[in-house]
Design a protein around this motif. Structure first.
Motif, PDB file in Angstrom:
ATOM      1  N   GLN A  77       0.745  -1.266   0.064  1.00 50.91           N
ATOM      2  CA  GLN A  77      -0.234  -0.096  -0.209  1.00 50.91           C
ATOM      3  C   GLN A  77       0.725   1.416   0.180  1.00 50.91           C
ATOM      4  OE1 GLN A  77      -2.337   0.199   3.569  1.00 50.91           O
ATOM      5  NE2 GLN A  77      -2.099   2.586   3.471  1.00 50.91           N
ATOM      6  N   ALA A  78       2.110   1.483   0.250  1.00 47.21           N
ATOM      7  CA  ALA A  78       2.790   2.344   0.965  1.00 47.21           C
ATOM      8  C   ALA A  78       3.176   2.405  -0.503  1.00 47.21           C
ATOM      9  CB  ALA A  78       4.019   2.150   2.149  1.00 47.21           C
ATOM     10  N   VAL A  79       3.518   1.726  -1.153  1.00 52.51           N
ATOM     11  CA  VAL A  79       4.593   2.011  -2.542  1.00 52.51           C
ATOM     12  C   VAL A  79       3.546   3.093  -3.484  1.00 52.51           C
ATOM     13  CG1 VAL A  79       4.806   0.823  -4.653  1.00 52.51           C
ATOM     14  CG2 VAL A  79       5.700  -0.018  -2.167  1.00 52.51           C
ATOM     15  N   VAL A  80       2.066   2.567  -3.360  1.00 54.79           N
ATOM     16  CA  VAL A  80       1.203   3.362  -3.711  1.00 54.79           C
ATOM     17  C   VAL A  80       1.125   5.263  -3.080  1.00 54.79           C
ATOM     18  CG1 VAL A  80      -0.920   3.974  -5.501  1.00 54.79           C
ATOM     19  CG2 VAL A  80       0.325   1.194  -4.896  1.00 54.79           C
ATOM     20  N   VAL A  84      -0.094  10.287  -3.871  1.00 54.29           N
ATOM     21  CA  VAL A  84       0.365   9.189  -4.234  1.00 54.29           C
ATOM     22  C   VAL A  84       2.104   9.585  -3.324  1.00 54.29           C
ATOM     23  CG1 VAL A  84      -0.661   8.307  -6.571  1.00 54.29           C
ATOM     24  CG2 VAL A  84       1.510  10.182  -6.474  1.00 54.29           C
ATOM     25  N   GLN A  85       2.478   7.945  -2.916  1.00 56.50           N
ATOM     26  CA  GLN A  85       3.613   8.018  -2.983  1.00 56.50           C
ATOM     27  C   GLN A  85       5.001   8.598  -3.848  1.00 56.50           C
ATOM     28  OE1 GLN A  85       6.143   8.119  -0.218  1.00 56.50           O
ATOM     29  NE2 GLN A  85       4.921   5.818   0.765  1.00 56.50           N
ATOM     30  N   SER A  86       6.037   8.982  -3.191  1.00 53.13           N
ATOM     31  CA  SER A  86       7.042   9.744  -3.133  1.00 53.13           C
ATOM     32  C   SER A  86       8.666   9.208  -2.979  1.00 53.13           C
ATOM     33  CB  SER A  86       7.108  11.361  -3.644  1.00 53.13           C
ATOM     34  OG  SER A  86       6.751  11.886  -1.547  1.00 53.13           O
ATOM     35  N   GLY A  87       8.393   8.305  -1.738  1.00 56.29           N
ATOM     36  CA  GLY A  87       9.761   7.603  -1.663  1.00 56.29           C
ATOM     37  C   GLY A  87       8.747   6.475  -0.116  1.00 56.29           C
ATOM     38  N   LEU A  88      10.054   5.806  -0.382  1.00 50.25           N
ATOM     39  CA  LEU A  88       9.716   4.750   1.011  1.00 50.25           C
ATOM     40  C   LEU A  88      10.413   4.806   1.757  1.00 50.25           C
ATOM     41  CD1 LEU A  88       9.152   1.669  -0.525  1.00 50.25           C
ATOM     42  CD2 LEU A  88       7.383   2.937   0.745  1.00 50.25           C
ATOM     43  N   THR A  89      10.192   5.205   3.326  1.00 53.19           N
ATOM     44  CA  THR A  89      10.938   5.691   4.382  1.00 53.19           C
ATOM     45  C   THR A  89      10.848   4.545   5.664  1.00 53.19           C
ATOM     46  OG1 THR A  89      10.079   7.821   4.055  1.00 53.19           O
ATOM     47  CG2 THR A  89      11.582   7.020   5.561  1.00 53.19           C
ATOM     48  N   PHE A  90      12.219   3.899   5.387  1.00 53.89           N
ATOM     49  CA  PHE A  90      12.467   3.384   7.033  1.00 53.89           C
ATOM     50  C   PHE A  90      13.326   3.234   7.805  1.00 53.89           C
ATOM     51  CE2 PHE A  90      12.050   0.695   2.614  1.00 53.89           C
ATOM     52  CZ  PHE A  90      11.365  -0.268   2.946  1.00 53.89           C
ATOM     53  N   CYS A  91      13.576   3.531   9.044  1.00 57.39           N
ATOM     54  CA  CYS A  91      14.152   3.733  10.534  1.00 57.39           C
ATOM     55  C   CYS A  91      14.553   2.883  11.278  1.00 57.39           C
ATOM     56  CB  CYS A  91      12.808   4.750  11.508  1.00 57.39           C
ATOM     57  SG  CYS A  91      12.154   6.250   9.667  1.00 57.39           S
ATOM     58  N   THR A  92      15.928   3.408  12.173  1.00 57.53           N
ATOM     59  CA  THR A  92      16.125   2.466  12.654  1.00 57.53           C
ATOM     60  C   THR A  92      15.818   3.045  14.101  1.00 57.53           C
ATOM     61  OG1 THR A  92      17.095   0.283  11.085  1.00 57.53           O
ATOM     62  CG2 THR A  92      17.548   0.306  13.794  1.00 57.53           C
ATOM     63  N   HIS A  93      14.790   2.347  15.478  1.00 57.97           N
ATOM     64  CA  HIS A  93      14.773   3.316  16.324  1.00 57.97           C
ATOM     65  C   HIS A  93      16.337   1.906  17.594  1.00 57.97           C
ATOM     66  CE1 HIS A  93      13.063   4.408  20.173  1.00 57.97           C
ATOM     67  NE2 HIS A  93      12.938   5.983  19.429  1.00 57.97           N
ATOM     68  N   PHE A  94      16.616   2.863  18.411  1.00 61.54           N
ATOM     69  CA  PHE A  94      18.565   2.043  19.044  1.00 61.54           C
ATOM     70  C   PHE A  94      18.030   2.713  20.335  1.00 61.54           C
ATOM     71  CE2 PHE A  94      22.203   0.937  20.299  1.00 61.54           C
ATOM     72  CZ  PHE A  94      22.705  -0.066  20.628  1.00 61.54           C
ATOM     73  N   GLU A  95      18.110   2.010  21.375  1.00 61.88           N
ATOM     74  CA  GLU A  95      18.559   3.450  22.791  1.00 61.88           C
ATOM     75  C   GLU A  95      17.710   4.467  22.590  1.00 61.88           C
ATOM     76  OE1 GLU A  95      22.264   3.074  23.560  1.00 61.88           O
ATOM     77  OE2 GLU A  95      22.141   0.946  23.941  1.00 61.88           O
ATOM     78  N   ASP A  96      16.205   4.128  22.573  1.00 59.83           N
ATOM     79  CA  ASP A  96      15.756   5.070  22.423  1.00 59.83           C
ATOM     80  C   ASP A  96      16.066   7.136  21.663  1.00 59.83           C
ATOM     81  OD1 ASP A  96      14.134   4.356  25.018  1.00 59.83           O
ATOM     82  OD2 ASP A  96      15.903   5.331  26.490  1.00 59.83           O
ATOM     83  N   ARG A  97      16.388   6.391  20.886  1.00 62.68           N
ATOM     84  CA  ARG A  97      16.617   7.719  19.193  1.00 62.68           C
ATOM     85  C   ARG A  97      16.607   7.279  18.619  1.00 62.68           C
ATOM     86  NH1 ARG A  97      21.980   7.061  21.376  1.00 62.68           N
ATOM     87  NH2 ARG A  97      23.472   7.853  19.013  1.00 62.68           N
TER      88      ARG A  97
END
Lengths: 225, 227
Positions: free
Chosen positions: A58-61, A76-89
């Motif tokens: 769904q997020a691709v579109v 419409v989507q402009s870019g897929l975002t992936f975040c890594t959360h580690f030790e509260d930040r």
């Protein structure tokens, strides 16, 4: 490492992936980073839930900020975002754009602990690659399985009905088997031909405020996209 | 912009209604075709930042942010105020280029080379461009660049940097660019950034391929019904 242990590890990692506001978050701690490194080195595969994969497709579109807004306000989507959360930040962020731009952002503070930094970076990218690898679902397998079961069901039902009410002969089985083969072929063809209509329904109603329509379109995206 | 062109603009935009989700899906699929035609390279950037923002990309907020870049904005926000003349003008020039870049994309989207960026409160005009996937992608990239220019201390010229960039062309050429600050860093830090970047390049290609396979597959199912 035993098979059960490695399955558990893979499951642990699958559970740390969360979709929030159309972005994908990897919630990691030290233990999970070590588990991720092991799985990565052993070239293991993560099996994500249908829900995460549907949200990814769904997020691709669609670029959504939540489901409370009116339908037509989604972009419409402009870019897929992936975040890594580690030790509260938030320590790592990757934006993958369709036109071939990949932006990696790294928290400056993370560079002070080079060992953590390299491990986190490796696990972040491995999880991300696992997710993007699973974008394409095996819709042919689903269609074949679905039509096989449909044909089997029709075959059984018609046999029982014909045997009880019309002709008490074993020839009925031959006829109903032929009927089953015909139904399997026809339903397979019609499902494949209606794939564009089903997918259009899936993508345009996946954000519908009506929960039934939303569920139906999520099933379409999970099985056929 | 002249009064006449305003009127012409208004006419163009007043005839357009917001698109339905079905139309947006169609627009997205059409744009996919264009994207696939225009893809010439994979570009992987590694940026070291003081603080990563987890906030979602909001087209209107991003547009407002870029639209606001003017000479008055520099004064009001004390941009690079503590810097020498040359550094300050370079820093401000970088910001102005972002706005010019956005205006260039806007003109291309509405096919009017004389147009200027509309005010953020003119939603009828902005809705039209926000429905254009190409414009959205450009806006997002420009916003990311601006975030990189925005430092914790606006008075200084310190910015978050793209330390390393790798461009892999379709014809097989690979171009690497590194910021000069990378070579000022200690050897440990330099090694670390380069390792992180090379991990990013190796996996970035696989990640983008996964995304591309999916959209090509989607396009085949929608447009050509090849299955």
């Amino acid at each position: 490492m035993t098979r059960t242990q490695s399955t558990l590890n893979v499951q642990l990692l699958a559970n740390c992936v969360v979709s929030k506001d159309g972005q994908f978050w990897f919630y990691l701690d030290r233990e999970l980073v070590e588990v991720g490194l092991k799985c990565c080195q052993q070239n293991q595969t993560i099996f994500f839930s249908d829900s995460i994969l549907t949200q990814l497709r769904q997020a691709v579109v669609w670029d959504t900020g939540g489901l409370s807004e009116p339908d037509s306000s989604f972009n419409v989507q402009s870019g897929l975002t992936f975040c890594t959360h580690f030790e509260d930040r938030l320590v790592l962020r990757t934006v993958v754009s369709m036109d071939g731009d990949v932006l990696h952002q790294i928290d400056r503070q993370l560079l002070h602990t080079s060992d953590d930094c390299l491990k986190l970076n490796q696990v972040h990218h491995w999880l991300l690659t696992q997710l993007t690898d699973k974008l394409c679902g095996d819709f042919r397998r689903f269609i074949n399985k679905f039509t096989d079961w449909l044909a089997f069901l029709v075959c059984c039902l018609s046999s029982v009905l014909a045997f009880n009410y019309f002709i008490k002969s074993w020839y009925v089985l031959g006829v109903t088997m032929l009927l089953g083969i015909l139904i399997r072929h026809l339903s397979r063809q019609s499902l494949r031909r209606s794939l564009p209509i089903l997918l259009r329904f899936g993508f345009s109603h996946v954000l519908s405020p009506n929960p039934i329509i939303q569920w139906l379109s999520q099933q379409v995206l999970a099985r056929l996209a | 912009m002249t009064h006449d062109s305003h009127t012409q603009d208004d006419l163009v935009f007043s005839q357009k209604k917001p698109k339905t989700l079905n139309e947006k899906v169609d627009g997205f699929l059409n744009s996919l075709g264009d994207v696939l035609n225009d893809i010439t390279a994979l570009e992987v950037n590694t940026m070291i930042v003081a603080r990563i923002s987890g906030s979602k990309f909001n087209p209107l907020a991003a547009y407002e942010d870029i639209y606001a870049i003017t000479e008055e904005w520099f004064e009001k926000n004390h941009i690079a105020e503590d810097c020498t003349g040359e550094v300050r003008s370079k820093c401000r020039e970088n910001y102005l280029k972002l706005r010019q870049n956005l205006e260039r994309h806007y003109k291309a989207v509405i096919h009017d080379p004389t147009a200027t960026l509309p005010e953020p409160n003119t939603m009828d005009k902005l809705d039209v461009v926000f429905e254009n996937p190409e414009f959205l992608r450009a806006l997002r990239k420009i916003r990311e660049q601006k975030s990189a220019y925005d430092s914790d201390d606006p008075k200084s010229a310190d910015i978050d940097l793209i330390y390393a960039q790798t461009v892999i062309q379709l014809d097989g050429d690979v171009v690497n660019r590194f910021h000069e600050k990378l070579f000022d860093a200690s050897s440990d830090k330099r090694e670390l950034i380069l390792t992180i970047h090379s991990q990013g390049v190796a996996t970035g290609e696989a990640q983008w391929r996964g995304l591309l396979n999916f959209v090509v597959d989607l396009l085949k199912k929608f447009r050509f019904n090849l299955f």
